[in-house]
Structures are given as structure tokens and as C-alpha cells.
Scaffold this active site. Structure first.
Site, mmCIF file in Angstrom:
data_model
loop_
_atom_site.group_PDB
_atom_site.id
_atom_site.type_symbol
_atom_site.label_atom_id
_atom_site.label_comp_id
_atom_site.label_asym_id
_atom_site.label_seq_id
_atom_site.Cartn_x
_atom_site.Cartn_y
_atom_site.Cartn_z
ATOM 1 N N LYS A 220 37.425 5.577 35.246
ATOM 2 C CA LYS A 220 36.026 5.141 35.274
ATOM 3 C C LYS A 220 35.087 6.345 35.118
ATOM 4 O O LYS A 220 34.024 6.227 34.500
ATOM 5 C CB LYS A 220 35.726 4.404 36.582
ATOM 6 C CG LYS A 220 36.416 3.058 36.717
ATOM 7 C CD LYS A 220 35.880 2.012 35.756
ATOM 8 C CE LYS A 220 34.568 1.446 36.226
ATOM 9 N NZ LYS A 220 34.099 0.310 35.374
ATOM 10 N N TYR B 267 42.223 4.848 38.938
ATOM 11 C CA TYR B 267 41.062 3.983 38.717
ATOM 12 C C TYR B 267 39.776 4.794 38.598
ATOM 13 O O TYR B 267 39.052 4.700 37.592
ATOM 14 C CB TYR B 267 40.955 2.969 39.859
ATOM 15 C CG TYR B 267 39.651 2.210 39.890
ATOM 16 C CD1 TYR B 267 39.267 1.401 38.821
ATOM 17 C CD2 TYR B 267 38.804 2.291 40.994
ATOM 18 C CE1 TYR B 267 38.068 0.705 38.848
ATOM 19 C CE2 TYR B 267 37.611 1.595 41.032
ATOM 20 C CZ TYR B 267 37.242 0.803 39.956
ATOM 21 O OH TYR B 267 36.058 0.124 39.983
#
Length: 249
Positions: free
Chosen positions: A179, A175
Site C-alpha cells: 500500500k 500489506y
């Protein structure tokens, strides 16, 4: 209608539905696709490009160990596709990208809010090539399908692959890695295209303090699972330091 709109509904009463219908137009799209998937309707695409002036980009796959292909497609290439779309917006005043505080990795102490740049890594000697990462994902999927792997196997392999690549470059999970790559692309494109870009990095968003009223995000998300697991007895302990302040929104 979600409870979030209760204050506005109470204020407007019978006029609420007509007010919303004048103010809100829902348009189906997909940030993982070029032009957000609006190419099939040229008139709609042109209208959106003509009318949009403020864009708040919040779309994300937030599971820490998400499949690498899904996380890359939504978190990294999603941001890339949004910028490539909004650069043609005639009235654009601001593009607000919602990132995450965890792009800073696992550093301790005071962390200065600085932009991430293309090739920047948390560790390792080789530069990070985002489009090479995308190519590796495509090759891995092609290899799995060539061996007739089922969906369960593909999911498991792509989850492990994402974690492997993230940790190799110094990020704790897929994640925050994807990002981080999104921020790198945005910063580069901002300079190239002179975009009015703002990046914000919230921590865990759990609810509202006062406006429009005190409350919690629906469902079990972010740190909520710890409370839920403790409450139902499946988690009996949690490693941590009692003096640490938990930073949540």
C-alpha cells in the site's frame, strides 16, 4: 440486497429496484490488469472513459501476510493501473484512493500526514525500486514453477518473500508495504499528469456509528478476529498496554 440499503428500500418502497437499475451499472473488471481488463469490449471501455467523473478506488488485498505477488498485483500495480486508466477519462473531477494509516510504519508519537515519495524507505541505505520489486516477484515465481513447486509451496514461499522484502525496507508486513508503494506511484503520477487526486488513510474500519444506521461490517475482519478468538476460547490473552487508545473506525 445487503442490509446497508435498507433505509433506501424503506424510503422508496416498490420503486427501489427501478431506482437502482437507473443509477447503478455493474461492470466486471480487474485492477491488476492493464486498462482494468476492459480491452476486450472497446465500446464499453470507451463509454466508461467518457462517462466517469468521480473514481473511488478501494480495491485491496488486506491480509497482512498475503502472497507478495497477489499483494503487489492488487495493492501496488492495481493503483498504478487505475491511474493509467482514469487519466484518459474526459470528465474526471476527482480520484479518491483509499490507503491505510499503517503506511506510516511503526513510528510512535504524533505522525504528520505527509505524502510518500518514490524511493522513500523506513530504513536502509538503498532506494526502493518498485518495478525492480515487481521483476523480482516474477523471477521468483518463474523459479518456483521451473522446479514444479505445488500451489501450497508457492503460496508459502511468496508469503515469506513478501514479509522479507517488507521488513528489509522498514515496513512491518506485506500489506502496508505494498500500500505504501501504491501511494508512492500515485504521488509521482499526480505531479506528472496533474491528476485531481485525494489519498485518505483510514485505520481499521469496523462498522457505522450512525449513518445509515449503527452496525458492523459483515464477517470477521481486521481486529474482529481478536474478539472472535477470545470469545471461542482459542485466544486467552493479548499483549498490550491497557492505557493505549485503540484507533478504529
Amino acid at each position: 440486497m445487503k442490509d446497508l440499503f435498507r433505509v433506501l428500500r424503506d424510503k422508496l418502497g416498490a420503486d427501489f429496484d427501478s431506482f437502482i437499475s437507473k443509477k447503478v451499472v455493474a461492470v466486471a473488471g480487474d485492477v491488476s490488469r492493464v486498462n482494468l481488463g476492459l480491452d476486450q469490449d472497446k465500446n464499453l471501455k470507451d463509454e466508461v472513459l467518457e462517462e466517469l467523473d468521480v473514481i473511488v478506488h478501494t480495491a485491496a488485498a488486506t491480509t497482512f501476510d498475503e502472497r507478495y505477488d497477489i499483494a503487489m498485483g492488487t495493492n501496488t500495480m492495481g493503483a498504478f493501473n487505475v491511474v493509467n486508466f482514469v487519466k484518459n477519462c474526459h470528465k474526471l473531477k476527482i480520484l479518491l484512493h483509499v490507503s491505510t494509516a499503517y503506511v506510516c510504519g511503526e513510528k510512535g508519537g504524533l505522525i504528520v500526514e505527509e505524502p510518500l515519495h518514490i524511493g522513500q524507505m523506513k530504513k536502509g541505505s538503498s532506494n526502493l525500486d518498485i518495478f525492480l520489486e515487481k521483476q523480482m516477484i516474477e523471477e521468483k515465481l518463474k523459479e518456483l514453477r521451473a522446479h514444479n513447486a505445488n500451489e501450497g509451496t508457492i503460496k508459502s514461499v511468496m508469503q515469506s518473500f513478501g514479509l522479507l522484502r517488507a521488513k528489509m525496507h522498514g515496513w512491518p508486513n506485506t500489506y502496508v508495504f505494498t500500500k505504501s508503494m501504491a501511494e508512492m506511484l500515485l504521488v509521482k503520477m499526480k505531479d506528472t499528469l496533474s491528476l485531481p487526486l485525494i489519498i485518505i488513510r483510514p485505520t481499521m474500519i469496523l462498522g457505522t456509528y450512525s449513518e445509515p444506521f449503527p452496525g458492523w461490517v459483515e464477517g470477521v475482519r481486521t481486529i474482529d478476529f481478536v474478539v472472535a478468538k477470545y470469545g471461542n476460547g482459542t485466544m486467552t490473552s493479548f499483549v498490550g498496554k491497557p492505557e493505549i487508545i485503540l484507533d478504529v473506525w
